[in-house]
Design a protein around this motif. Structure first.
Motif, PDB file in Angstrom:
ATOM      1  N   GLU A  90      53.935  47.244  52.441  1.00 38.19           N
ATOM      2  CA  GLU A  90      54.706  48.452  52.116  1.00 38.19           C
ATOM      3  C   GLU A  90      54.179  49.078  50.827  1.00 38.19           C
ATOM      4  OE1 GLU A  90      59.013  46.862  53.787  1.00 38.19           O
ATOM      5  OE2 GLU A  90      58.856  47.548  51.732  1.00 38.19           O
ATOM      6  N   LEU A  91      54.030  48.255  49.795  1.00 38.40           N
ATOM      7  CA  LEU A  91      53.568  48.751  48.500  1.00 38.40           C
ATOM      8  C   LEU A  91      52.166  49.344  48.600  1.00 38.40           C
ATOM      9  CD1 LEU A  91      54.936  45.838  46.334  1.00 38.40           C
ATOM     10  CD2 LEU A  91      55.735  48.221  46.289  1.00 38.40           C
ATOM     11  N   TRP A  92      51.328  48.732  49.418  1.00 37.60           N
ATOM     12  CA  TRP A  92      49.963  49.207  49.622  1.00 37.60           C
ATOM     13  C   TRP A  92      49.979  50.668  50.085  1.00 37.60           C
ATOM     14  CZ3 TRP A  92      45.854  46.404  48.155  1.00 37.60           C
ATOM     15  CH2 TRP A  92      44.596  46.781  48.589  1.00 37.60           C
ATOM     16  N   GLN A  93      50.935  51.001  50.957  1.00 38.20           N
ATOM     17  CA  GLN A  93      51.053  52.369  51.470  1.00 38.20           C
ATOM     18  C   GLN A  93      51.734  53.304  50.478  1.00 38.20           C
ATOM     19  OE1 GLN A  93      49.574  53.317  54.336  1.00 38.20           O
ATOM     20  NE2 GLN A  93      48.820  51.228  54.368  1.00 38.20           N
ATOM     21  N   LEU A  94      52.654  52.788  49.685  1.00 32.01           N
ATOM     22  CA  LEU A  94      53.444  53.619  48.770  1.00 32.01           C
ATOM     23  C   LEU A  94      52.740  53.960  47.465  1.00 32.01           C
ATOM     24  CD1 LEU A  94      56.948  51.891  49.066  1.00 32.01           C
ATOM     25  CD2 LEU A  94      56.315  54.172  49.911  1.00 32.01           C
ATOM     26  N   ILE A  95      51.830  53.088  47.017  1.00 36.39           N
ATOM     27  CA  ILE A  95      51.243  53.226  45.685  1.00 36.39           C
ATOM     28  C   ILE A  95      49.798  53.697  45.776  1.00 36.39           C
ATOM     29  CG2 ILE A  95      50.538  51.957  43.619  1.00 36.39           C
ATOM     30  CD1 ILE A  95      52.921  50.062  44.146  1.00 36.39           C
ATOM     31  N   ASP A  96      49.514  54.753  45.042  1.00 41.69           N
ATOM     32  CA  ASP A  96      48.133  55.219  44.883  1.00 41.69           C
ATOM     33  C   ASP A  96      47.574  54.677  43.582  1.00 41.69           C
ATOM     34  OD1 ASP A  96      47.715  56.720  47.183  1.00 41.69           O
ATOM     35  OD2 ASP A  96      48.401  58.596  46.275  1.00 41.69           O
ATOM     36  N   GLU A  97      46.264  54.506  43.519  1.00 44.41           N
ATOM     37  CA  GLU A  97      45.617  54.161  42.261  1.00 44.41           C
ATOM     38  C   GLU A  97      45.945  55.243  41.247  1.00 44.41           C
ATOM     39  OE1 GLU A  97      41.521  53.770  43.360  1.00 44.41           O
ATOM     40  OE2 GLU A  97      41.881  51.904  44.439  1.00 44.41           O
ATOM     41  N   GLY A  98      46.253  54.836  40.007  1.00 50.17           N
ATOM     42  CA  GLY A  98      46.631  55.775  38.965  1.00 50.17           C
ATOM     43  C   GLY A  98      48.126  55.871  38.754  1.00 50.17           C
ATOM     44  N   THR A  99      48.916  55.186  39.570  1.00 51.43           N
ATOM     45  CA  THR A  99      50.378  55.200  39.424  1.00 51.43           C
ATOM     46  C   THR A  99      50.775  54.389  38.193  1.00 51.43           C
ATOM     47  OG1 THR A  99      50.676  55.388  41.820  1.00 51.43           O
ATOM     48  CG2 THR A  99      52.573  54.617  40.551  1.00 51.43           C
ATOM     49  N   PRO A 100      51.642  54.937  37.334  1.00 48.08           N
ATOM     50  CA  PRO A 100      52.082  54.170  36.160  1.00 48.08           C
ATOM     51  C   PRO A 100      53.040  53.043  36.545  1.00 48.08           C
ATOM     52  CG  PRO A 100      53.075  56.361  36.138  1.00 48.08           C
ATOM     53  CD  PRO A 100      52.155  56.305  37.313  1.00 48.08           C
ATOM     54  N   ILE A 101      52.989  51.969  35.760  1.00 48.63           N
ATOM     55  CA  ILE A 101      53.914  50.853  35.912  1.00 48.63           C
ATOM     56  C   ILE A 101      54.471  50.523  34.538  1.00 48.63           C
ATOM     57  CG2 ILE A 101      52.007  49.168  35.800  1.00 48.63           C
ATOM     58  CD1 ILE A 101      53.774  47.296  37.566  1.00 48.63           C
ATOM     59  N   GLU A 102      55.788  50.355  34.472  1.00 45.59           N
ATOM     60  CA  GLU A 102      56.465  49.940  33.248  1.00 45.59           C
ATOM     61  C   GLU A 102      57.019  48.553  33.502  1.00 45.59           C
ATOM     62  OE1 GLU A 102      59.415  52.845  32.207  1.00 45.59           O
ATOM     63  OE2 GLU A 102      57.930  54.450  32.033  1.00 45.59           O
ATOM     64  N   ILE A 103      56.701  47.620  32.607  1.00 41.47           N
ATOM     65  CA  ILE A 103      57.185  46.245  32.738  1.00 41.47           C
ATOM     66  C   ILE A 103      58.117  45.981  31.564  1.00 41.47           C
ATOM     67  CG2 ILE A 103      56.532  43.828  32.971  1.00 41.47           C
ATOM     68  CD1 ILE A 103      53.734  44.827  33.903  1.00 41.47           C
ATOM     69  N   TRP A 104      59.383  45.820  31.883  1.00 43.57           N
ATOM     70  CA  TRP A 104      60.427  45.653  30.882  1.00 43.57           C
ATOM     71  C   TRP A 104      60.803  44.176  30.727  1.00 43.57           C
ATOM     72  CZ3 TRP A 104      64.297  49.709  33.238  1.00 43.57           C
ATOM     73  CH2 TRP A 104      63.723  50.986  33.179  1.00 43.57           C
ATOM     74  N   PRO A 105      61.295  43.795  29.525  1.00 46.15           N
ATOM     75  CA  PRO A 105      61.744  42.401  29.333  1.00 46.15           C
ATOM     76  C   PRO A 105      62.839  41.997  30.298  1.00 46.15           C
ATOM     77  CG  PRO A 105      61.707  43.603  27.239  1.00 46.15           C
ATOM     78  CD  PRO A 105      61.441  44.594  28.322  1.00 46.15           C
TER      79      PRO A 105
END
Length: 167
Positions: A152-167
């Motif tokens: 699912e994620l493979w189809q939803l996410i394009d290269e260059g998409t930001p990711i925020e990783i919170w505590p």
């Protein structure tokens, strides 16, 4: 005649013979947010959560990743910069860790920040069901989902998409 052309074009579009530009751009997400303390990852489009996934992380999920081998998942804002279809863990999407701040911190401490942090699928050597494995932190600092969710994620996410990783 004009009505017949419009109906024909509608039929072609409705049955997938003409790709819809708005449909393809609408299906992608524009932000991924990981909440480490909740072991959850959510994907967003236009400020709205599209879906949330249970995740597994490294054995030491609390705190920011400082050095290679510390079993921590980094915290901060990164980019999902490339996809790897032949990952040892099914498929993976690379997180741009370490960023400049991470490198500067590691240099000041005289340590290696590590790297190769990914969102990826299941451990092929696990004897647990995919759903059961998601209840444990088993990665070396990566973010794991089931293989089905990775598809699912493979189809939803394009290269260059930001990711925020919170505590």
């Amino acid at each position: 005649m004009l009505l017949r052309c419009c109906l024909y074009a509608f039929w072609l579009l409705a049955f997938g013979f003409i790709p819809s530009a708005s449909a393809s751009s609408q299906s992608k997400v524009d932000l991924v947010v990981v909440n480490k303390s909740e072991s959850r990852m959510s994907v967003y489009r236009d400020g709205k959560i599209i879906k949330t996934y249970a995740i597994a992380m490294g054995d030491m999920p609390t705190g920011h990743k400082l050095t290679e081998g510390d079993q921590r998942t980094p915290q901060g804002r990164y980019i999902l910069d490339y996809k790897k279809s032949d990952s040892a863990f099914y498929k993976s999407i690379h997180i741009s860790y370490p960023n400049d701040e991470d490198k500067l911190r590691a240099k000041a401490l005289g340590i290696s920040p590590g790297g190769m942090i990914m969102i990826h699928g299941e451990n092929p050597r696990s004897t647990l069901s995919p759903e059961e494995a998601q209840k444990f932190n088993w990665t070396n600092g990566c973010i794991a989902v089931t293989n089905k969710e990775m598809d699912e994620l493979w189809q939803l996410i394009d290269e260059g998409t930001p990711i925020e990783i919170w505590p």
